[in-house]
Write an enzyme that holds these catalytic residues in place. Sequence first.
Site, PDB file in Angstrom:
ATOM      1  N   SER A 183       0.833  -1.189   0.000  1.00  8.64           N
ATOM      2  CA  SER A 183       0.000   0.000   0.000  1.00  8.64           C
ATOM      3  C   SER A 183       0.878   1.253   0.000  1.00  8.64           C
ATOM      4  O   SER A 183       1.700   1.424  -0.890  1.00  8.64           O
ATOM      5  CB  SER A 183      -0.954  -0.038   1.203  1.00  8.64           C
ATOM      6  OG  SER A 183      -2.009   0.876   1.040  1.00  8.64           O
ATOM      7  N   ASP A 324      -5.371  -3.467  -2.720  1.00  7.98           N
ATOM      8  CA  ASP A 324      -4.460  -3.119  -1.620  1.00  7.98           C
ATOM      9  C   ASP A 324      -3.659  -4.316  -1.092  1.00  7.98           C
ATOM     10  O   ASP A 324      -4.216  -5.288  -0.579  1.00  7.98           O
ATOM     11  CB  ASP A 324      -5.285  -2.524  -0.479  1.00  7.98           C
ATOM     12  CG  ASP A 324      -4.439  -1.832   0.560  1.00  7.98           C
ATOM     13  OD1 ASP A 324      -3.288  -2.254   0.770  1.00  7.98           O
ATOM     14  OD2 ASP A 324      -4.920  -0.866   1.163  1.00  7.98           O
TER      15      ASP A 324
END
Length: 486
Positions: A183, A324
Amino acid sequence: MQMQVVRPSDSARAPKLSEARTYDEWKTAALAHDERSGAAQWRRVDESRRYDYKVIRRRLEEVRSLKGSGDAHQVLYYLNEGIHGNMGGMGSSKLYNKAKFGTKDLVTAYIGELAGALDMVADVDDAEIPLPEKLEFFRRASHCFGRTALMLSGGGALGPFHLGVLKALLEQGLLPNVVSGSSAGSLMAATIGTRDEAGLRTVFEARTLANTFEEVAESNLELLKGNRRIGADHLRDFVERQIPDLTFQEAFELSGRRINITVSPRELHQQSRLLNAVTSPNVYIREAVLASCAIPGVFPPVTLAAKNRLGQRQPYVPSRQWVDGSLTDDLPAKRLSRLYGVNHFITSQTNPVVLWALRDTQSQDNLLARLWEINQNASREWLRATYPLAMAFTKNVYPLNLATRMFYGLVTQDYTADINILPRRRFWDPRKLLSVLSEDEVRYLIAEGEAATWPRIEMIRNCTRISRTLDAILERLESRSLYHHA
């Protein structure tokens, strides 16, 4: 070994730890604190229940004696018996809890002598120990000893904290060659992994990073709707301005750093991936970062892109989309171990989902900290045991089945490592986690990352010195070997 002693007059003039603005200032303050508290005397005395000082002392005397004899073959024979990073418990984090700066002088001295013995064998004339024999030994020693990786967690707009960590490690020559990011961490890993040494000089300037945010924000005002929150196009533009358009293989050839980016699958039955120059050399880093930052419900999933044999950009596994990376593998320790022989991990942890629950056990060696750790481990194992049952109940209910998998993926991960670098603040305004940061906010987070890293510097220096020495020796010897064969 030359020891640094802080006199009372120096101690009176030393800055406070909390006021330090550079590592040298922090070191001066830490040494003064240790003199006042008695920790400096603790460092000078070998004895402690925290490690087997008798074994370390004996090994230190043996290495010094062998080096003093000048017999490189005897030194090589001794080193062939094994080089251990945790001999007698000397790698335990407990040894770094007592003093603000460093640990027992005996431990530091032994590690230094061992590194010196390795250099002695490497530098001896090839007529005494042939180059092929040296190469065989050091390759084997490096494989057996292992190496260190730095893992950068997710964290939204807290990403500049990672830059502070990277800056502090780079300044001390301690940044591991293997770096992973998930991320927000993927953006920071890509930032340092797509630049050579000269290009890194401007990376850590807060004004540069803030300018990039501001320029992109101005071109996306219709998406920001006045609240200066990061939109999908805003994120893409920021990544394009911050990350050169390189594949993982091209980035490795440029920087020499092995960067790794985790992505999670959008589909229920697929597995997460760790993208790097080994597993996916032709994949473009920009799309990998966008995918790793694609928080479900906030940013759209991403199809990866790769360079084909004609040098053209094309979809990479076009039937799959990715989201993510921190959802399933925030800290991909197992995969890094398998790919690079990593057995020692440092993490810069800013994931807001778990940050509030983490305790810095390296500085809290007490019953409460141990009970908290036991409770966390027990809860994690219980959740892992209930995962199959939860998925059985929701397997045919979309999107509940996907949400269930994401939830269990988040709560059953291990978010700590051998050495943990954590922000001093654990609670952040959730409204700021996806917002455009001002220059002052970026500067603050970078400074926080540096300040959080300084107390870990000497532990990192000691725990990685042997592997760094082995890597440097192998680089020299393999260059010589290539030259001889040319």
